[in-house]
Motif scaffolding. Structure first.
Motif, PDB file in Angstrom:
ATOM      1  N   VAL A 114       1.004   4.245  -3.013  1.00  0.00           N
ATOM      2  CA  VAL A 114       0.705   5.650  -2.726  1.00  0.00           C
ATOM      3  C   VAL A 114       1.906   6.532  -3.029  1.00  0.00           C
ATOM      4  O   VAL A 114       1.780   7.586  -3.666  1.00  0.00           O
ATOM      5  N   HIS A 149       0.832  -1.206   0.000  1.00  0.00           N
ATOM      6  CA  HIS A 149       0.000   0.000   0.000  1.00  0.00           C
ATOM      7  C   HIS A 149       0.862   1.250   0.000  1.00  0.00           C
ATOM      8  O   HIS A 149       0.601   2.222  -0.735  1.00  0.00           O
ATOM      9  N   LYS A 186       1.985   9.528  -5.738  1.00  0.00           N
ATOM     10  CA  LYS A 186       2.003  10.901  -5.251  1.00  0.00           C
ATOM     11  C   LYS A 186       3.397  11.531  -5.254  1.00  0.00           C
ATOM     12  O   LYS A 186       3.556  12.710  -5.576  1.00  0.00           O
TER      13      LYS A 186
END
Length: 259
Positions: free
Chosen positions: A16, A12, A20
């Motif tokens: 991310v 995870h 980002k």
């Protein structure tokens, strides 16, 4: 924490961070002021003009993948991802391509990269006198300068190669700093993840490396590191782009004349 919990958290986290962080901190584009500064700082090293960045490939060791593992077995004798790294004059990673198995040569990774197409487009649009430096594992192109082949000691071409190598070694130092910041990338170890997750790890580590440089976090002395030998790649002769052969050779000869 249990290993399965850590593994899920890592997956995870990487998704991310890659979505980002990487687009914000790994950007190839430079302003005109940044290009001028890069050319000046590279020129100071060995009087090699027009350089804005340098490119090199590095193998990140992994365990044998369960699917198509043979593709990841490189000619150095282990399983890996061949990551293409482009850095600027400040050792910032401006582009990273960690998609390809270790069996692929640097020139193949370069030929399939978006960066190669981007550089060609900029050249067609009229940008001149701004190029990358790469070793002999890369093809000679108007936007990518490589060494001369089979030169005699003391010749002008040998002098060119020496200056080229002195200017280009910043990318080897950048790779050394990256791997020593994130030691899971070192050749003495191997990543026990799927190739897709390893690619994510390389991308995110590169973005974090740039953040460390920006905020001067844990500055490392690149001169202390033992860099990977590039001898094997340098001994492989790569043909230049047929569409630009004469132009690229003329540019290289013009650079030689400045020495």
């Amino acid at each position: 924490m249990g290993q399965s919990t850590v593994s899920k958290s890592l997956s995870h986290f990487l998704e991310v961070m890659q979505r980002k962080l990487c687009p914000e901190w790994i950007k190839f584009d430079q302003s005109e002021e940044e290009k001028i500064q890069a050319k000046q700082e590279f020129y100071v090293k060995a009087s090699f003009p027009g350089v804005i960045m340098c490119v090199d490939g590095t193998h990140i060791k992994i365990v044998k993948p369960s699917e198509e593992g043979f593709l990841y077995y490189n000619r150095k004798g282990f399983y890996s991802i061949n990551a293409m790294v482009v850095c600027d004059n400040r050792m910032r990673i401006k582009s990273i391509d960690a998609r390809y198995p270790g069996c692929n040569h640097d020139s193949h990774v370069w030929g399939l990269s978006k960066l190669r197409s981007h550089m060609e487009r900029r050249y067609r649009e009229g940008e001149r006198n701004a190029w990358l430096l790469g070793d002999a594992g890369y093809p000679l192109q108007p936007w990518l300068m490589t060494p001369y082949r089979s030169v005699s000691q003391g010749s002008p071409q040998s002098n060119y190669n020496m200056r080229h190598s002195t200017t280009r070694n910043i990318v080897e130092r950048t790779i050394g700093v990256l791997k020593n910041r994130f030691r899971c990338l070192l050749g003495a170890r191997e990543l026990h993840y799927s190739p897709q997750k390893v690619s994510q790890i390389i991308n995110v580590a590169s973005a974090l490396h740039n953040i460390c440089i920006y905020y001067k976090v844990g500055d490392l002395n690149a001169n202390e590191f033992n860099f990977e030998s590039r001898q094997e790649e340098e001994e492989e002769e790569q043909s230049s782009d047929p569409d630009y052969t004469s132009i690229a050779n003329r540019i290289r000869d013009n650079i030689l004349a400045t020495f």
